[in-house]
Design a protein around this motif. Structure first.
Motif, PDB file in Angstrom:
ATOM      1  N   VAL A   1       0.737  -1.249  -0.145  1.00  0.00           N
ATOM      2  CA  VAL A   1       0.115   0.093   0.158  1.00  0.00           C
ATOM      3  C   VAL A   1       0.932   1.220  -0.007  1.00  0.00           C
ATOM      4  O   VAL A   1       1.925   1.270   0.916  1.00  0.00           O
ATOM      5  N   TRP A   2       0.749   2.137  -1.116  1.00  0.00           N
ATOM      6  CA  TRP A   2       1.706   3.135  -1.020  1.00  0.00           C
ATOM      7  C   TRP A   2       1.089   4.317  -1.589  1.00  0.00           C
ATOM      8  O   TRP A   2      -0.057   4.350  -2.617  1.00  0.00           O
ATOM      9  N   ASN A   3       1.209   5.718  -1.044  1.00  0.00           N
ATOM     10  CA  ASN A   3       0.819   6.843  -1.480  1.00  0.00           C
ATOM     11  C   ASN A   3       2.123   7.860  -0.961  1.00  0.00           C
ATOM     12  O   ASN A   3       2.668   7.725   0.111  1.00  0.00           O
ATOM     13  N   PRO A   4       2.467   8.612  -1.970  1.00  0.00           N
ATOM     14  CA  PRO A   4       3.723   9.454  -1.821  1.00  0.00           C
ATOM     15  C   PRO A   4       3.698  10.512  -0.631  1.00  0.00           C
ATOM     16  O   PRO A   4       4.354  10.805  -0.138  1.00  0.00           O
ATOM     17  N   GLY A   5       2.396  11.176  -0.552  1.00  0.00           N
ATOM     18  CA  GLY A   5       1.932  12.216   0.187  1.00  0.00           C
ATOM     19  C   GLY A   5       2.564  13.447  -0.383  1.00  0.00           C
ATOM     20  O   GLY A   5       2.947  13.421  -1.527  1.00  0.00           O
ATOM     21  N   GLU A   6       2.320  14.478   0.242  1.00  0.00           N
ATOM     22  CA  GLU A   6       2.369  15.829  -0.186  1.00  0.00           C
ATOM     23  C   GLU A   6       3.979  16.030  -0.819  1.00  0.00           C
ATOM     24  O   GLU A   6       4.202  16.447  -1.820  1.00  0.00           O
ATOM     25  N   SER A   7       4.654  15.994   0.035  1.00  0.00           N
ATOM     26  CA  SER A   7       6.070  16.391  -0.001  1.00  0.00           C
ATOM     27  C   SER A   7       6.942  15.630  -1.224  1.00  0.00           C
ATOM     28  O   SER A   7       7.249  16.221  -2.172  1.00  0.00           O
ATOM     29  N   ALA A   8       6.715  14.366  -1.146  1.00  0.00           N
ATOM     30  CA  ALA A   8       7.436  13.561  -1.972  1.00  0.00           C
ATOM     31  C   ALA A   8       6.627  13.362  -3.381  1.00  0.00           C
ATOM     32  O   ALA A   8       7.034  13.681  -4.442  1.00  0.00           O
ATOM     33  N   GLY A   9       5.401  13.423  -3.271  1.00  0.00           N
ATOM     34  CA  GLY A   9       4.429  13.565  -4.442  1.00  0.00           C
ATOM     35  C   GLY A   9       4.613  14.872  -5.380  1.00  0.00           C
ATOM     36  O   GLY A   9       4.491  14.601  -6.339  1.00  0.00           O
ATOM     37  N   ASN A  10       4.852  15.813  -4.769  1.00  0.00           N
ATOM     38  CA  ASN A  10       4.868  16.989  -5.596  1.00  0.00           C
ATOM     39  C   ASN A  10       6.242  17.132  -5.880  1.00  0.00           C
ATOM     40  O   ASN A  10       6.387  17.989  -6.991  1.00  0.00           O
ATOM     41  N   ALA A  11       7.202  16.473  -5.478  1.00  0.00           N
ATOM     42  CA  ALA A  11       8.550  16.369  -6.089  1.00  0.00           C
ATOM     43  C   ALA A  11       8.829  15.479  -7.185  1.00  0.00           C
ATOM     44  O   ALA A  11       9.788  15.497  -7.930  1.00  0.00           O
ATOM     45  N   ILE A  12       7.536  14.547  -7.401  1.00  0.00           N
ATOM     46  CA  ILE A  12       7.711  13.533  -8.646  1.00  0.00           C
ATOM     47  C   ILE A  12       7.640  14.430  -9.988  1.00  0.00           C
ATOM     48  O   ILE A  12       6.602  14.948 -10.062  1.00  0.00           O
ATOM     49  N   GLY A  13       8.770  14.096 -10.862  1.00  0.00           N
ATOM     50  CA  GLY A  13       8.636  15.102 -12.046  1.00  0.00           C
ATOM     51  C   GLY A  13       7.623  14.874 -13.040  1.00  0.00           C
ATOM     52  O   GLY A  13       7.318  15.901 -13.784  1.00  0.00           O
ATOM     53  N   ASP A  14       7.096  13.557 -13.117  1.00  0.00           N
ATOM     54  CA  ASP A  14       6.078  13.574 -14.156  1.00  0.00           C
ATOM     55  C   ASP A  14       4.602  13.674 -13.438  1.00  0.00           C
ATOM     56  O   ASP A  14       3.759  13.244 -14.095  1.00  0.00           O
ATOM     57  N   LEU A  15       4.307  14.332 -12.300  1.00  0.00           N
ATOM     58  CA  LEU A  15       3.215  14.390 -11.674  1.00  0.00           C
ATOM     59  C   LEU A  15       3.156  15.998 -11.710  1.00  0.00           C
ATOM     60  O   LEU A  15       4.128  16.665 -11.168  1.00  0.00           O
ATOM     61  N   ALA A  16       1.868  16.403 -11.812  1.00  0.00           N
ATOM     62  CA  ALA A  16       1.407  17.891 -11.623  1.00  0.00           C
ATOM     63  C   ALA A  16       1.274  18.024 -10.027  1.00  0.00           C
ATOM     64  O   ALA A  16       0.983  17.099  -9.255  1.00  0.00           O
ATOM     65  N   ASP A  17       1.593  19.409  -9.478  1.00  0.00           N
ATOM     66  CA  ASP A  17       1.309  19.235  -8.059  1.00  0.00           C
ATOM     67  C   ASP A  17       0.050  19.073  -7.615  1.00  0.00           C
ATOM     68  O   ASP A  17      -1.069  19.375  -8.240  1.00  0.00           O
ATOM     69  N   GLY A  18      -0.092  18.192  -6.574  1.00  0.00           N
ATOM     70  CA  GLY A  18      -1.252  17.984  -6.068  1.00  0.00           C
ATOM     71  C   GLY A  18      -2.031  16.514  -6.572  1.00  0.00           C
ATOM     72  O   GLY A  18      -3.132  16.074  -6.115  1.00  0.00           O
ATOM     73  N   GLU A  19      -1.201  15.932  -7.632  1.00  0.00           N
ATOM     74  CA  GLU A  19      -1.845  14.670  -8.395  1.00  0.00           C
ATOM     75  C   GLU A  19      -1.799  13.613  -7.334  1.00  0.00           C
ATOM     76  O   GLU A  19      -2.421  12.552  -7.437  1.00  0.00           O
ATOM     77  N   TRP A  20      -0.671  13.650  -6.229  1.00  0.00           N
ATOM     78  CA  TRP A  20      -0.736  12.541  -5.134  1.00  0.00           C
ATOM     79  C   TRP A  20      -2.120  12.441  -4.602  1.00  0.00           C
ATOM     80  O   TRP A  20      -2.160  11.211  -4.263  1.00  0.00           O
ATOM     81  N   ARG A  21      -2.683  13.479  -4.461  1.00  0.00           N
ATOM     82  CA  ARG A  21      -4.105  13.003  -3.988  1.00  0.00           C
ATOM     83  C   ARG A  21      -5.137  12.207  -4.693  1.00  0.00           C
ATOM     84  O   ARG A  21      -6.071  11.645  -3.996  1.00  0.00           O
ATOM     85  N   GLY A  22      -5.056  12.187  -5.880  1.00  0.00           N
ATOM     86  CA  GLY A  22      -5.874  11.063  -6.738  1.00  0.00           C
ATOM     87  C   GLY A  22      -5.722   9.877  -6.763  1.00  0.00           C
ATOM     88  O   GLY A  22      -6.457   9.033  -7.497  1.00  0.00           O
ATOM     89  N   PHE A  23      -4.730   9.071  -6.028  1.00  0.00           N
ATOM     90  CA  PHE A  23      -4.527   7.846  -6.493  1.00  0.00           C
ATOM     91  C   PHE A  23      -4.027   7.144  -5.047  1.00  0.00           C
ATOM     92  O   PHE A  23      -3.530   7.906  -3.921  1.00  0.00           O
ATOM     93  N   VAL A  24      -4.273   5.863  -4.676  1.00  0.00           N
ATOM     94  CA  VAL A  24      -3.626   5.128  -3.952  1.00  0.00           C
ATOM     95  C   VAL A  24      -3.161   3.843  -4.408  1.00  0.00           C
ATOM     96  O   VAL A  24      -3.961   3.297  -5.239  1.00  0.00           O
ATOM     97  N   CYS A  25      -2.080   3.244  -4.092  1.00  0.00           N
ATOM     98  CA  CYS A  25      -1.538   2.075  -4.646  1.00  0.00           C
ATOM     99  C   CYS A  25      -2.024   0.955  -3.830  1.00  0.00           C
ATOM    100  O   CYS A  25      -1.567   0.872  -2.770  1.00  0.00           O
ATOM    101  N   VAL A  26      -2.472  -0.197  -4.549  1.00  0.00           N
ATOM    102  CA  VAL A  26      -2.722  -1.288  -3.680  1.00  0.00           C
ATOM    103  C   VAL A  26      -2.161  -2.364  -4.761  1.00  0.00           C
ATOM    104  O   VAL A  26      -3.019  -2.786  -5.518  1.00  0.00           O
ATOM    105  N   GLU A  27      -1.162  -3.117  -4.192  1.00  0.00           N
ATOM    106  CA  GLU A  27      -0.400  -3.931  -5.298  1.00  0.00           C
ATOM    107  C   GLU A  27      -0.432  -5.525  -4.562  1.00  0.00           C
ATOM    108  O   GLU A  27       0.110  -5.497  -3.658  1.00  0.00           O
ATOM    109  N   ALA A  28      -0.787  -6.450  -5.607  1.00  0.00           N
ATOM    110  CA  ALA A  28      -0.468  -7.728  -5.307  1.00  0.00           C
ATOM    111  C   ALA A  28       0.959  -8.056  -5.560  1.00  0.00           C
ATOM    112  O   ALA A  28       1.467  -7.610  -6.672  1.00  0.00           O
TER     113      ALA A  28
END
Length: 302
Positions: free
Chosen positions: A247-274
Protein backbone atom coordinates in the motif's frame (compact mmCIF):
# COMPACT_ATOMS: atom_id res chain seq x y z
CA UNK A 1 7.95 -7.31 -31.14
CA UNK A 2 7.57 -3.65 -32.13
CA UNK A 3 9.59 -0.79 -30.69
CA UNK A 4 6.75 1.64 -31.42
CA UNK A 5 4.48 3.00 -28.72
CA UNK A 6 1.14 1.38 -29.46
CA UNK A 7 -1.90 1.99 -27.23
CA UNK A 8 -4.79 -0.45 -27.55
CA UNK A 9 -8.40 -0.24 -26.35
CA UNK A 10 -10.00 -3.24 -24.64
CA UNK A 11 -13.77 -2.83 -24.82
CA UNK A 12 -15.54 -5.66 -23.04
CA UNK A 13 -19.10 -6.10 -21.87
CA UNK A 14 -19.56 -3.71 -18.99
CA UNK A 15 -16.19 -1.97 -19.04
CA UNK A 16 -13.26 -0.60 -21.01
CA UNK A 17 -9.48 -0.41 -20.58
CA UNK A 18 -6.46 0.84 -22.49
CA UNK A 19 -3.10 -0.92 -22.58
CA UNK A 20 0.33 -0.05 -23.97
CA UNK A 21 2.51 -2.63 -25.73
CA UNK A 22 5.44 -0.89 -24.05
CA UNK A 23 5.57 -2.46 -20.61
CA UNK A 24 2.36 -4.42 -21.33
CA UNK A 25 1.14 -1.55 -19.20
CA UNK A 26 -2.58 -1.15 -18.37
CA UNK A 27 -3.12 2.62 -18.51
CA UNK A 28 -6.74 2.86 -17.38
CA UNK A 29 -9.86 0.81 -16.71
CA UNK A 30 -13.41 1.70 -15.82
CA UNK A 31 -16.62 -0.29 -15.59
CA UNK A 32 -19.54 1.24 -17.51
CA UNK A 33 -20.98 4.30 -15.79
CA UNK A 34 -18.05 4.72 -13.37
CA UNK A 35 -15.11 7.12 -13.25
CA UNK A 36 -11.82 5.41 -14.02
CA UNK A 37 -10.78 2.85 -11.41
CA UNK A 38 -7.20 2.48 -12.66
CA UNK A 39 -5.62 5.93 -12.37
CA UNK A 40 -3.45 7.73 -14.86
CA UNK A 41 -2.00 11.23 -14.44
CA UNK A 42 -3.12 14.23 -16.45
CA UNK A 43 -0.08 13.82 -18.73
CA UNK A 44 1.32 10.41 -19.73
CA UNK A 45 4.91 10.49 -20.99
CA UNK A 46 6.12 7.78 -23.38
CA UNK A 47 9.88 7.46 -23.66
CA UNK A 48 11.93 4.31 -24.31
CA UNK A 49 13.84 3.30 -21.20
CA UNK A 50 11.51 5.26 -18.89
CA UNK A 51 8.61 3.67 -17.01
CA UNK A 52 5.10 4.99 -17.58
CA UNK A 53 3.62 6.69 -14.52
CA UNK A 54 0.27 5.48 -13.19
CA UNK A 55 -1.81 2.60 -14.50
CA UNK A 56 -0.45 -0.85 -13.61
CA UNK A 57 3.30 -1.21 -14.11
CA UNK A 58 4.60 -4.80 -14.00
CA UNK A 59 7.34 -5.03 -11.38
CA UNK A 60 9.79 -7.84 -12.25
CA UNK A 61 12.29 -9.34 -11.41
CA UNK A 62 13.02 -7.16 -8.38
CA UNK A 63 11.01 -4.68 -6.36
CA UNK A 64 12.44 -1.15 -6.19
CA UNK A 65 16.22 -1.72 -6.18
CA UNK A 66 15.94 -5.29 -4.90
CA UNK A 67 16.50 -7.10 -1.64
CA UNK A 68 19.29 -9.19 -0.17
CA UNK A 69 18.67 -11.32 2.93
CA UNK A 70 21.12 -11.26 5.80
CA UNK A 71 23.05 -14.56 5.88
CA UNK A 72 21.95 -15.32 9.43
CA UNK A 73 18.34 -14.28 8.83
CA UNK A 74 18.30 -12.06 11.92
CA UNK A 75 16.63 -9.02 10.44
CA UNK A 76 14.49 -7.88 7.53
CA UNK A 77 17.34 -7.88 5.06
CA UNK A 78 19.11 -5.16 3.13
CA UNK A 79 18.08 -3.01 0.21
CA UNK A 80 20.22 -3.96 -2.79
CA UNK A 81 21.31 -1.81 -5.72
CA UNK A 82 19.88 -3.62 -8.76
CA UNK A 83 19.01 -1.63 -11.84
CA UNK A 84 16.77 -0.57 -13.43
CA UNK A 85 14.43 0.30 -10.57
CA UNK A 86 11.58 -2.23 -10.33
CA UNK A 87 13.22 -4.38 -13.01
CA UNK A 88 13.10 -4.35 -16.80
CA UNK A 89 9.56 -5.64 -17.48
CA UNK A 90 7.96 -2.21 -17.26
CA UNK A 91 10.53 -0.68 -19.64
CA UNK A 92 10.45 -3.42 -22.30
CA UNK A 93 8.46 -3.66 -25.50
CA UNK A 94 6.40 -6.83 -25.05
CA UNK A 95 5.23 -9.24 -27.77
CA UNK A 96 1.46 -9.14 -28.29
CA UNK A 97 0.06 -12.65 -28.75
CA UNK A 98 -1.99 -12.32 -31.94
CA UNK A 99 -3.44 -15.81 -31.43
CA UNK A 100 -5.30 -14.84 -28.25
CA UNK A 101 -9.07 -14.59 -28.63
CA UNK A 102 -10.06 -10.90 -28.42
CA UNK A 103 -13.21 -11.70 -26.41
CA UNK A 104 -13.64 -14.50 -23.87
CA UNK A 105 -16.78 -16.50 -23.08
CA UNK A 106 -17.80 -13.96 -20.42
CA UNK A 107 -17.63 -11.01 -22.79
CA UNK A 108 -14.34 -9.66 -21.48
CA UNK A 109 -11.89 -8.10 -23.91
CA UNK A 110 -8.59 -10.00 -23.75
CA UNK A 111 -4.98 -8.99 -24.37
CA UNK A 112 -2.07 -11.41 -23.94
CA UNK A 113 1.60 -10.46 -24.01
CA UNK A 114 4.86 -12.39 -23.73
CA UNK A 115 8.43 -11.55 -22.75
CA UNK A 116 11.44 -13.81 -22.21
CA UNK A 117 15.00 -13.73 -20.96
CA UNK A 118 16.38 -12.99 -24.43
CA UNK A 119 14.92 -9.46 -24.13
CA UNK A 120 17.39 -8.53 -21.36
CA UNK A 121 21.17 -8.30 -21.58
CA UNK A 122 23.39 -10.62 -19.57
CA UNK A 123 24.45 -7.86 -17.18
CA UNK A 124 20.80 -7.33 -16.21
CA UNK A 125 20.07 -11.05 -15.92
CA UNK A 126 23.15 -11.52 -13.73
CA UNK A 127 21.35 -9.56 -11.01
CA UNK A 128 18.75 -12.30 -10.49
CA UNK A 129 18.75 -13.85 -7.02
CA UNK A 130 20.32 -17.31 -6.96
CA UNK A 131 21.20 -17.64 -10.65
CA UNK A 132 23.24 -15.24 -12.81
CA UNK A 133 22.11 -16.97 -16.01
CA UNK A 134 18.32 -17.45 -15.69
CA UNK A 135 16.25 -18.58 -18.63
CA UNK A 136 12.53 -17.90 -18.47
CA UNK A 137 9.46 -16.73 -20.31
CA UNK A 138 6.63 -14.58 -18.95
CA UNK A 139 3.01 -14.34 -20.04
CA UNK A 140 0.75 -11.43 -19.05
CA UNK A 141 -2.98 -11.67 -19.65
CA UNK A 142 -5.49 -8.87 -19.13
CA UNK A 143 -9.27 -9.32 -19.19
CA UNK A 144 -11.37 -6.16 -19.24
CA UNK A 145 -15.11 -5.94 -18.70
CA UNK A 146 -17.26 -5.14 -15.68
CA UNK A 147 -14.20 -6.33 -13.72
CA UNK A 148 -10.50 -6.14 -14.57
CA UNK A 149 -8.29 -9.21 -14.10
CA UNK A 150 -4.52 -9.11 -14.66
CA UNK A 151 -2.43 -12.31 -14.43
CA UNK A 152 1.36 -12.46 -14.68
CA UNK A 153 2.99 -15.89 -15.09
CA UNK A 154 6.71 -16.69 -15.09
CA UNK A 155 8.12 -20.09 -16.17
CA UNK A 156 11.67 -21.29 -15.53
CA UNK A 157 12.99 -22.57 -18.88
CA UNK A 158 16.51 -23.20 -17.62
CA UNK A 159 18.26 -26.03 -15.81
CA UNK A 160 18.77 -24.28 -12.45
CA UNK A 161 16.49 -22.49 -9.98
CA UNK A 162 16.21 -18.72 -9.69
CA UNK A 163 14.29 -16.31 -7.45
CA UNK A 164 12.53 -13.05 -8.19
CA UNK A 165 10.34 -10.35 -6.73
CA UNK A 166 7.25 -9.14 -8.53
CA UNK A 167 4.20 -6.91 -8.16
CA UNK A 168 1.26 -5.53 -10.09
CA UNK A 169 1.86 -1.91 -9.08
CA UNK A 170 -1.79 -0.87 -9.34
CA UNK A 171 -2.69 2.82 -9.04
CA UNK A 172 -6.33 3.14 -7.95
CA UNK A 173 -8.19 6.35 -8.74
CA UNK A 174 -9.73 8.08 -5.71
CA UNK A 175 -11.42 11.44 -5.24
CA UNK A 176 -9.02 12.60 -2.52
CA UNK A 177 -6.72 10.17 -0.71
CA UNK A 178 -7.22 12.05 2.56
CA UNK A 179 -10.90 11.02 2.40
CA UNK A 180 -10.19 7.33 1.77
CA UNK A 181 -10.07 4.28 4.05
CA UNK A 182 -8.42 1.01 3.04
CA UNK A 183 -9.82 -2.01 4.88
CA UNK A 184 -9.11 -5.73 4.92
CA UNK A 185 -5.72 -5.60 6.62
CA UNK A 186 -6.75 -5.01 10.24
CA UNK A 187 -4.67 -7.20 12.56
CA UNK A 188 -2.00 -8.00 9.97
CA UNK A 189 1.69 -7.10 10.16
CA UNK A 190 3.57 -4.89 7.74
CA UNK A 191 7.09 -3.68 7.02
CA UNK A 192 7.26 0.11 7.20
CA UNK A 193 9.40 1.29 4.29
CA UNK A 194 9.44 4.87 5.56
CA UNK A 195 11.57 3.89 8.58
CA UNK A 196 15.17 2.70 8.52
CA UNK A 197 15.48 -1.04 9.03
CA UNK A 198 11.94 -1.80 7.78
CA UNK A 199 10.46 -2.42 11.26
CA UNK A 200 7.58 -4.86 11.56
CA UNK A 201 4.41 -3.06 12.67
CA UNK A 202 0.84 -4.15 13.34
CA UNK A 203 -2.14 -2.65 11.55
CA UNK A 204 -4.99 -1.56 13.81
CA UNK A 205 -8.19 -0.56 12.04
CA UNK A 206 -8.40 0.88 8.52
CA UNK A 207 -5.49 2.54 6.72
CA UNK A 208 -5.92 6.30 6.46
CA UNK A 209 -3.86 8.99 4.77
CA UNK A 210 -2.95 12.42 6.15
CA UNK A 211 -0.58 13.87 3.58
CA UNK A 212 2.52 12.05 4.80
CA UNK A 213 4.05 9.15 2.88
CA UNK A 214 2.56 5.69 3.35
CA UNK A 215 4.81 2.90 2.04
CA UNK A 216 4.06 -0.50 3.55
CA UNK A 217 4.51 -4.16 2.68
CA UNK A 218 1.70 -6.09 4.35
CA UNK A 219 2.40 -9.74 5.04
CA UNK A 220 -1.06 -10.64 3.80
CA UNK A 221 -2.99 -11.54 0.66
CA UNK A 222 -6.40 -10.59 2.09
CA UNK A 223 -9.09 -9.03 -0.06
CA UNK A 224 -8.82 -5.24 0.10
CA UNK A 225 -11.56 -2.63 -0.01
CA UNK A 226 -10.87 1.01 -0.82
CA UNK A 227 -13.72 3.13 0.55
CA UNK A 228 -13.84 6.44 -1.28
CA UNK A 229 -16.00 9.13 0.33
CA UNK A 230 -15.54 11.69 -2.45
CA UNK A 231 -16.40 9.38 -5.36
CA UNK A 232 -19.03 7.57 -3.29
CA UNK A 233 -17.87 4.06 -4.14
CA UNK A 234 -15.89 1.06 -2.90
CA UNK A 235 -13.17 -0.54 -5.01
CA UNK A 236 -12.44 -4.21 -4.24
CA UNK A 237 -9.02 -5.70 -5.00
CA UNK A 238 -8.48 -9.46 -4.72
CA UNK A 239 -5.25 -11.29 -5.43
CA UNK A 240 -4.08 -14.79 -6.27
CA UNK A 241 -0.58 -16.17 -5.90
CA UNK A 242 0.67 -13.03 -4.16
CA UNK A 243 1.96 -13.41 -0.61
CA UNK A 244 2.24 -9.72 0.23
CA UNK A 245 0.26 -6.53 -0.42
CA UNK A 246 1.92 -3.16 -0.92
CA UNK A 247 0.00 0.00 0.00
CA UNK A 248 1.62 3.24 -1.16
CA UNK A 249 0.92 6.93 -1.51
CA UNK A 250 3.85 9.37 -1.67
CA UNK A 251 2.16 12.09 0.34
CA UNK A 252 2.41 15.81 -0.28
CA UNK A 253 6.15 16.47 -0.05
CA UNK A 254 7.39 13.49 -2.07
CA UNK A 255 4.36 13.52 -4.36
CA UNK A 256 4.86 17.12 -5.45
CA UNK A 257 8.54 16.34 -6.09
CA UNK A 258 7.77 13.58 -8.63
CA UNK A 259 8.76 15.07 -11.96
CA UNK A 260 6.06 13.51 -14.14
CA UNK A 261 3.20 14.47 -11.81
CA UNK A 262 1.58 17.87 -11.48
CA UNK A 263 1.41 19.42 -8.01
CA UNK A 264 -1.41 17.85 -6.04
CA UNK A 265 -1.88 14.80 -8.28
CA UNK A 266 -0.70 12.59 -5.41
CA UNK A 267 -4.15 13.12 -3.90
CA UNK A 268 -5.86 11.30 -6.76
CA UNK A 269 -4.56 7.78 -6.20
CA UNK A 270 -3.60 5.07 -3.77
CA UNK A 271 -1.55 2.07 -4.85
CA UNK A 272 -2.77 -1.36 -3.72
CA UNK A 273 -0.39 -3.91 -5.18
CA UNK A 274 -0.53 -7.69 -5.37
CA UNK A 275 3.10 -8.54 -4.66
CA UNK A 276 5.73 -11.11 -3.73
CA UNK A 277 8.72 -9.21 -2.44
CA UNK A 278 11.58 -8.96 0.03
CA UNK A 279 11.82 -12.20 2.07
CA UNK A 280 8.63 -13.43 0.38
CA UNK A 281 10.14 -13.59 -3.08
CA UNK A 282 9.30 -16.47 -5.43
CA UNK A 283 11.70 -19.32 -6.24
CA UNK A 284 11.17 -21.42 -9.37
CA UNK A 285 12.85 -24.76 -9.99
CA UNK A 286 13.46 -25.83 -13.60
CA UNK A 287 10.14 -26.27 -15.42
CA UNK A 288 8.09 -24.62 -12.68
CA UNK A 289 5.70 -21.69 -13.18
CA UNK A 290 4.10 -19.18 -10.86
CA UNK A 291 1.22 -16.75 -11.42
CA UNK A 292 0.27 -13.66 -9.49
CA UNK A 293 -3.07 -12.10 -10.37
CA UNK A 294 -5.24 -9.23 -9.26
CA UNK A 295 -8.93 -8.60 -9.93
CA UNK A 296 -10.55 -5.19 -9.49
CA UNK A 297 -14.25 -4.47 -9.18
CA UNK A 298 -16.56 -1.75 -7.90
CA UNK A 299 -18.60 -3.28 -5.12
CA UNK A 300 -21.25 -0.71 -4.40
CA UNK A 301 -22.13 2.87 -3.73
CA UNK A 302 -21.33 3.84 -0.17
Amino acid sequence: MSDQFIIRTLDGEGGSATISDYGAHVLRWAPAGQPDVVWQPSAVYLSEGTAIRGGVPIVFPWFNSGYDPEPDGTDNGRTASRTPKHGFARTSFWHRDESASPIDDDGNAVARYTLDSTEADEATLAQFVGNPHPRFHAVYEVRSGSTLTMAFTVTNDGDAPFSYETALHTYLHVGDVEHVEVTGLDGTEYLDNTVSGFPVCAQHGPIRFDGSMVDRIYLSDHEIEVHDERLDRTIVATSHGANTTVVWNPGESAGNAIGDLADGEWRGFVCVEAAANRANLITLNPGESHTIAQTLSVLQKL
